[in-house]
Design an enzyme around this catalytic site. Structure first.
Site, PDB file in Angstrom:
ATOM      1  N   GLU A 197       6.563   1.285   4.847  1.00 57.41           N
ATOM      2  CA  GLU A 197       6.467   1.827   6.218  1.00 57.41           C
ATOM      3  C   GLU A 197       6.334   0.669   7.198  1.00 57.41           C
ATOM      4  OE1 GLU A 197       2.918   4.213   6.161  1.00 57.41           O
ATOM      5  OE2 GLU A 197       3.817   5.758   4.894  1.00 57.41           O
ATOM      6  N   LYS A 202       4.548  -1.516   9.810  1.00 55.44           N
ATOM      7  CA  LYS A 202       3.132  -1.739  10.096  1.00 55.44           C
ATOM      8  C   LYS A 202       3.011  -1.952  11.610  1.00 55.44           C
ATOM      9  CE  LYS A 202      -0.818  -4.528   8.642  1.00 55.44           C
ATOM     10  NZ  LYS A 202      -1.471  -4.502   9.950  1.00 55.44           N
ATOM     11  N   ARG A 226     -11.257   2.623  13.714  1.00 55.61           N
ATOM     12  CA  ARG A 226     -11.319   2.119  12.343  1.00 55.61           C
ATOM     13  C   ARG A 226     -12.746   2.088  11.819  1.00 55.61           C
ATOM     14  NH1 ARG A 226     -12.271  -2.305   9.512  1.00 55.61           N
ATOM     15  NH2 ARG A 226     -10.730  -3.148   8.066  1.00 55.61           N
ATOM     16  N   GLU A 229       4.208  -5.606  12.948  1.00 52.14           N
ATOM     17  CA  GLU A 229       3.645  -6.803  12.305  1.00 52.14           C
ATOM     18  C   GLU A 229       4.263  -7.093  10.955  1.00 52.14           C
ATOM     19  OE1 GLU A 229      -0.936  -7.819  12.674  1.00 52.14           O
ATOM     20  OE2 GLU A 229      -0.606  -5.733  12.135  1.00 52.14           O
ATOM     21  N   LYS A 264       3.297   1.315  -0.083  1.00 50.76           N
ATOM     22  CA  LYS A 264       2.305   2.237  -0.652  1.00 50.76           C
ATOM     23  C   LYS A 264       2.835   2.939  -1.897  1.00 50.76           C
ATOM     24  CE  LYS A 264       0.602   3.205   4.010  1.00 50.76           C
ATOM     25  NZ  LYS A 264       0.408   4.184   5.067  1.00 50.76           N
ATOM     26  N   ARG A 303     -10.428  -0.757  -0.156  1.00 54.19           N
ATOM     27  CA  ARG A 303      -9.309  -1.690  -0.011  1.00 54.19           C
ATOM     28  C   ARG A 303      -8.564  -1.600  -1.333  1.00 54.19           C
ATOM     29  NH1 ARG A 303      -8.397  -5.183   3.629  1.00 54.19           N
ATOM     30  NH2 ARG A 303     -10.524  -5.213   4.424  1.00 54.19           N
ATOM     31  N   LYS A 320      -0.166  -4.862   2.224  1.00 54.27           N
ATOM     32  CA  LYS A 320       0.398  -5.210   3.536  1.00 54.27           C
ATOM     33  C   LYS A 320       1.214  -6.478   3.401  1.00 54.27           C
ATOM     34  CE  LYS A 320      -4.234  -6.766   4.892  1.00 54.27           C
ATOM     35  NZ  LYS A 320      -5.351  -6.605   5.790  1.00 54.27           N
TER      36      LYS A 320
HETATM   37  P1  ATP Z   1      -8.247  -5.453   7.142  1.00 56.73           P
HETATM   38  O1  ATP Z   1      -7.964  -6.831   7.682  1.00 56.73           O
HETATM   39  O2  ATP Z   1      -9.650  -5.175   6.868  1.00 56.73           O
HETATM   40  O3  ATP Z   1      -7.269  -5.007   6.111  1.00 56.73           O
HETATM   41  P2  ATP Z   1      -7.273  -4.562   9.491  1.00 56.73           P
HETATM   42  O4  ATP Z   1      -7.653  -3.445  10.371  1.00 56.73           O
HETATM   43  O5  ATP Z   1      -7.320  -5.949  10.031  1.00 56.73           O
HETATM   44  O6  ATP Z   1      -8.074  -4.438   8.263  1.00 56.73           O
HETATM   45  P3  ATP Z   1      -4.619  -4.966   8.872  1.00 56.73           P
HETATM   46  O7  ATP Z   1      -4.603  -6.148   8.029  1.00 56.73           O
HETATM   47  O8  ATP Z   1      -4.176  -5.156  10.266  1.00 56.73           O
HETATM   48  O9  ATP Z   1      -5.955  -4.255   8.814  1.00 56.73           O
HETATM   49  O10 ATP Z   1      -3.751  -3.810   8.155  1.00 56.73           O
HETATM   50  C1  ATP Z   1      -4.075  -2.477   8.068  1.00 56.73           C
HETATM   51  C2  ATP Z   1      -3.990  -1.796   9.424  1.00 56.73           C
HETATM   52  O11 ATP Z   1      -2.649  -1.638   9.827  1.00 56.73           O
HETATM   53  C3  ATP Z   1      -4.540  -0.391   9.413  1.00 56.73           C
HETATM   54  O12 ATP Z   1      -5.929  -0.400   9.578  1.00 56.73           O
HETATM   55  C4  ATP Z   1      -3.806   0.276  10.543  1.00 56.73           C
HETATM   56  O13 ATP Z   1      -4.551   0.142  11.733  1.00 56.73           O
HETATM   57  C5  ATP Z   1      -2.530  -0.534  10.706  1.00 56.73           C
HETATM   58  N1  ATP Z   1      -1.286   0.173  10.374  1.00 56.73           N
HETATM   59  C6  ATP Z   1      -0.151   0.108  11.109  1.00 56.73           C
HETATM   60  N2  ATP Z   1       0.845   0.796  10.534  1.00 56.73           N
HETATM   61  C7  ATP Z   1       0.342   1.343   9.394  1.00 56.73           C
HETATM   62  C8  ATP Z   1       0.898   2.159   8.368  1.00 56.73           C
HETATM   63  N3  ATP Z   1       2.161   2.542   8.383  1.00 56.73           N
HETATM   64  N4  ATP Z   1       0.079   2.508   7.343  1.00 56.73           N
HETATM   65  C9  ATP Z   1      -1.216   2.113   7.308  1.00 56.73           C
HETATM   66  N5  ATP Z   1      -1.784   1.332   8.253  1.00 56.73           N
HETATM   67  C10 ATP Z   1      -1.017   0.946   9.292  1.00 56.73           C
END
Ligand code: ATP
Length: 677
Positions: free
Chosen positions: A303, A305, A345, A476, A481, A495, A501
Site C-alpha cells: 500500500e 505509505k 497515534r 513516503e 502487509k 510492532r 515499511k
Molecule cells: P514508528 O516509527 O513507531 O513505526 P511511526 O508513526 O513513526 O511509528 P512510521 O514509521 O511513519 O510510523 O510508519 C507507520 C505509519 O505510517 C503509521 O503509523 C501511519 O500513520 C502511516 N501510514 C501511512 N500509510 C499507511 C498505510 N497504508 N498503512 C499503515 N500505516 C500507514
C-alpha cells in the site's frame, strides 16, 4: 510461595475489609519493587498487593492499578498533570518551611526531587497528625491538581500538591532516609515522582497487566476454596492481554472483571467505539529483497505509505441502536448523523482538530453501515490540483478548537484498515477480508475520503515500480502487509513482522528514521546567537526508564524552526540533568542548557556508529567492553513529532537492532563519530 504466604498478613492494622487502601501500603510495595531488578520478583510483589486489594477493598482496585502505572485516567481522557519542576520545588519548600534556595541546592546535590522531598520532610517537626493518605484520596488529590483550570490555576496546583505532601509520611513508623534503600517507602517520594511522570521502579505497564491477571486468578480460586493451576494462570493472562489490547481502558475492564470474573471478560469487554486501540505498528526494512525474504511463499499486499497524521476514526450512527460509550469516552463528539471521535497515534483526542472530518464522515458510508472504527492517515489535500500535499502543510493546521469555517488546509482521509463494523470487532479477520468489508461499507468522496492505494503483485519489478509511483504521489514509500491467514489479523499495539515499511529515503541506509527526545541544547553562534544552535538528543530505554543520549544535532532546521523551537524549549529548561538521563559525564560534551523530557523529533541519519560520548544501547551489549554507546552520523532534523510521547520515542533496543543490521558492522569497520554542529 514465600511471597504468597505473606499474603495472609499485612502490616497495616487500619486496613480492614471495606476500608480504603492505605497509600502507605502501596508505597511499601513500591519500595520492595524498587529494591530489585528481577522481573519475576517485581511481578510477585505487585500481584501480591493487588490480591490483598481485591480481598479487602475491591472498590479501590482501579485507583491502585492507575497509581501503579503512573496514570490518572486512560490517555484519551486527555488528563495531564502539566506540572514542571519549579512548581514542585515551590510546593516542597512551602510545605516544609524551607526556602526555595535550599530546595534548589538540595536538588543540585541529590538530583532527585522525590528524595529532596524525603529529606525536607525528615527535617520538619510534625505539629499535628493529618489523616493518613489513602490510595483513593491520593488519586483524587492528583486528579484535582490535573483538572484545575482558569485564573490562578498554577497557584491552586501548588496548593493541591502541598495538601498531599503535608499528609505524606505523617504516620510512617519507618523513618525515611535518603542514604538508605533509595529513600525507603516514603509517601512523599512517590507522590513527587508521580507528579514528575516517572515512578522509576522498573515496573513496566505490561508487568502490571500480568500481575493483575495473576491476582485475579488467585483471588477467584481462593473464593472457590481452590488452588489455581498453571493452566488457570496461563488462561487468565492470555484473556486479560487480549482484552486489554482491544479495549485498553482499566476504567472499563476492572469493574467488569470484578462483576463478572475473568472467564466472562472477553464477552463483556470487546473493542468498542469510543475507546481507542493502540495502533498496530510496522517493522522497518532496508530493501525490497528483505520484504520478499520475509514473506516468502505467503501472499502480501503493498500500500502507499501516506505522509500525514494517523487517525483512528470511531463512529456510531444515531439510528444504529448502539451507543458510543460516553462514560468511557470524554472525547465523543456530535457528528452529522451520529456520534464520533477521532484519536491520534497515541490515543489522544483529535476531534477538536478535525471538525471538517466530523461534519462529513456520514457521507462516506453506504446505507447499512451503522457503526465503525477505521484506521486511516489524514493528509493535506490540494483542492485545485487534486493531489496530496507534503506533511508540512498539515502541520500548519491549528491543533485545538478549530472552527469549521476557519479550516484553510483541507484534508483527505486515506483509510487503510477496518477494525470494527456494525456492532462487531473485525480485527481477527484476515486483512483480505477486512479490506473487502472496508470497500463494501464505504464509498470514496473525491478530496475527502479514499482507500489507500494498493497493489497485490508479488514480483520485485512490480513492487519497485509501485514504490516509484508512491513517491511521485508525495508518499513516503510503501507499507507491505501479510494478506491472508491468521497472521494477517490486526495486532493492536504490536510492532509486527506482518507489516513492513519501506521508506524510499532509507533503502540501503539504516531502514528508518528515529524519533528522539530533546534533552539539552547549545547556545547558537554567529547568525544563531539568539536561538539554540544545536541540541542533544536521546532514545528511550523502557527497561530502566532512562533516556540514553545518541547524538548532537544542528542540521535540517530552518531559521523559523529554530526560533519556534527556542520558544517552546525555553519554557522547559531545568537546572541540571534529570537523574534518569544517561549521558556522558565529560565536561566538554555537556550541553549549555538541559530540558524536561517533553519534545520528540524525527531525525534522519546516514548511519550508526559506536562512540564513547553517547550512551544509546550501552546496556544492549553493542560494545563488548561496555564503554561505548551508539551514535548517529550526520543526523538531520526532519520534523517535530507531536503525536509521540517521550516514552514512545525510538527505544535503545531498536537503535541497537538498527546498528547490528548495518553492513558496516558486519564488516567490522565502523566509521568514526562525527558530530554535526
Ligand atoms: P514508528 O516509527 O513507531 O513505526 P511511526 O508513526 O513513526 O511509528 P512510521 O514509521 O511513519 O510510523 O510508519 C507507520 C505509519 O505510517 C503509521 O503509523 C501511519 O500513520 C502511516 N501510514 C501511512 N500509510 C499507511 C498505510 N497504508 N498503512 C499503515 N500505516 C500507514
Amino acid at each position: 510461595t514465600q511471597l504468597q504466604s505473606k499474603a495472609a498478613t499485612h502490616p497495616y492494622p487500619d486496613w480492614k475489609p471495606g476500608s480504603s487502601v492505605p497509600y502507605a501500603a502501596l508505597c511499601q510495595t513500591f519500595s520492595l519493587i524498587e529494591m530489585t531488578t528481577k522481573r519475576l520478583i517485581i511481578m510477585g510483589h505487585c500481584s501480591l498487593f493487588l490480591r490483598q486489594v481485591m480481598r479487602l477493598t475491591p472498590d479501590d482496585l482501579l485507583p491502585t492499578v492507575l497509581l501503579m502505572i503512573n496514570k490518572l485516567a486512560p490517555d484519551y481522557a486527555g488528563i495531564e498533570l502539566g506540572i514542571g519542576e519549579s512548581l514542585i520545588m515551590k510546593a516542597i519548600g512551602e510545605t516544609t518551611g524551607r526556602s526555595l534556595q535550599v530546595i534548589k541546592a538540595d536538588q543540585k546535590e541529590i538530583g532527585d526531587l522525590g528524595l529532596v522531598a524525603v529529606k525536607s520532610r525528615s527535617t520538619q517537626p510534625t505539629m499535628f497528625k493529618p489523616k493518613p493518605l489513602t490510595v483513593r484520596g491520593v488519586h483524587q488529590g492528583l486528579m484535582n491538581i490535573a483538572t484545575v483550570t482558569g485564573n490562578g490555576a498554577q497557584g491552586r496546583k501548588v496548593d493541591g500538591i502541598k495538601k498531599l505532601l503535608s499528609a505524606a509520611d505523617a504516620h510512617s513508623t519507618v523513618k525515611a532516609d535518603i542514604t538508605k534503600d533509595k529513600g525507603g517507602p516514603s509517601e512523599a517520594k512517590y507522590i513527587i515522582r508521580f507528579l514528575e511522570g516517572k515512578l522509576r521502579l522498573g515496573l513496566a505497564d505490561r508487568t502490571v497487566l500480568v500481575s493483575l491477571a495473576q491476582a485475579i486468578v488467585c483471588h477467584e480460586a481462593e473464593q472457590k476454596g481452590k488452588v489455581p493451576s498453571t493452566t488457570d494462570f496461563e488462561n487468565g493472562e492470555s484473556i486479560l492481554k487480549t482484552v486489554y489490547s482491544e479495549l485498553p481502558s482499566y476504567d472499563a475492564i476492572i469493574p467488569a472483571v470484578l462483576a463478572h470474573g475473568i472467564t466472562k471478560l472477553r464477552e463483556c469487554c470487546k473493542l468498542r467505539p469510543g475507546v481507542p486501540l493502540k495502533p498496530m505498528l510496522a517493522k522497518p526494512t532496508k530493501a525490497i529483497t528483505e520484504v520478499l525474504d520475509r514473506f516468502e511463499g505467503q501472499k502480501f499486499t503493498c500500500e502507499y505509505k501516506y505522509d500525514g497524521e494517523r487517525a483512528q476514526i470511531h463512529y456510531v450512527a444515531k439510528d444504529s441502536g448502539q451507543e458510543l460509550s460516553q462514560e468511557t469516552s470524554g472525547a465523543a463528539k456530535e457528528a452529522a448523523g451520529g456520534v464520533a471521535s477521532i484519536f491520534s497515534r497515541n490515543s489522544e483526542d483529535l476531534s477538536k482538530k478535525y471538525p471538517d472530518i466530523l461534519a462529513k464522515l456520514h457521507t462516506w458510508v453506504k446505507n447499512d453501515t451503522k457503526s465503525f472504527v477505521l484506521d486511516c492517515e489524514t493528509v493535506a489535500w490540494d483542492v485545485s490540483d487534486k493531489k496530496v500535499l507534503p506533511f508540512q502543510q498539515l502541520m500548519t493546521r491549528k491543533k485545538k478548537d478549530v472552527k469549521l469555517e476557519d479550516v484553510k488546509v483541507k484534508v483527505c482521509v486515506f483509510a487503510f484498515d477496518l477494525l470494527y463494523l456494525n456492532g462487531n470487532p473485525v480485527v481477527e479477520k484476515p486483512l483480505r477480508e477486512r479490506r473487502e468489508l472496508l470497500q463494501q461499507s464505504f464509498a470514496p468522496v473525491e478530496g475527502e475520503f479514499a482507500f489507500a492505494t494498493f497493489m497485490d503483485g508479488q514480483e520485485l519489478d512490480e513492487i519497485q515500480l509501485f514504490l516509484d509511483e508512491s513517491v511521485k504521489a508525495s508518499c513516503e514509500g510503501l507499507m507491505v502487509k501479510m494478506l491472508d491467514g491468521a497472521e494477517s489479523g490486526y495486532e493492536p499495539s504490536k510492532r509486527s513482522r506482518n507489516w513492513l515499511k519501506v521508506k524510499k529515503d532509507y533503502l540501503a541506509g539504516v531502514g528508518d528514521s528515529l524519533d528522539l527526545v530533546v534533552l539539552g541544547a547549545y547556545h547558537g553562534r554567529g547568525k544563531r546567537t539568539s536561538v539554540y544552535g544545536a541540541f542533544l538528543l536521546a532514545c528511550y530505554n523502557p527497561a530502566d526508564e532512562t533516556y540514553e543520549t545518541v547524538c548532537n544535532i544542528g542540521t535540517g532546521f530552518s531559521e523559523q524552526a529554530l526560533e519556534e523551537l527556542h520558544g517552546q524549549l525555553s519554557a522547559t529548561v531545568i537546572d541540571r540533568p534529570k537523574p534518569f538521563y544517561s549521558h556522558s559525564l565529560g565536561g566538554q560534551h555537556q550541553p549549555d542548557v538541559w530540558f524536561e523530557p517533553r519534545h520528540v523529533w524525527e531525525v534522519k541519519t546516514a548511519d550508526l556508529t559506536l562512540s564513547p560520548r553517547y550512551k544509546a544501547g550501552c546496556k544492549e551489549g553493542v560494545d563488548p567492553a561496555g564503554e561505548k554507546g551508539i551514535s548517529l552520523r550526520f543526523p538531520r532534523f526532519i520534523k517535530v513529532r507531536d503525536d509521540k510521547k517521550p516514552d514512545e520515542a525510538t527505544s535503545s533496543r531498536q537503535v541497537a537492532e538498527m546498528y547490528r543490521k548495518q553492513e558496516s558492522v558486519t564488516k567490522n569497520k565502523g566509521p568514526s563519530v562525527d558530530d554535526d554542529f
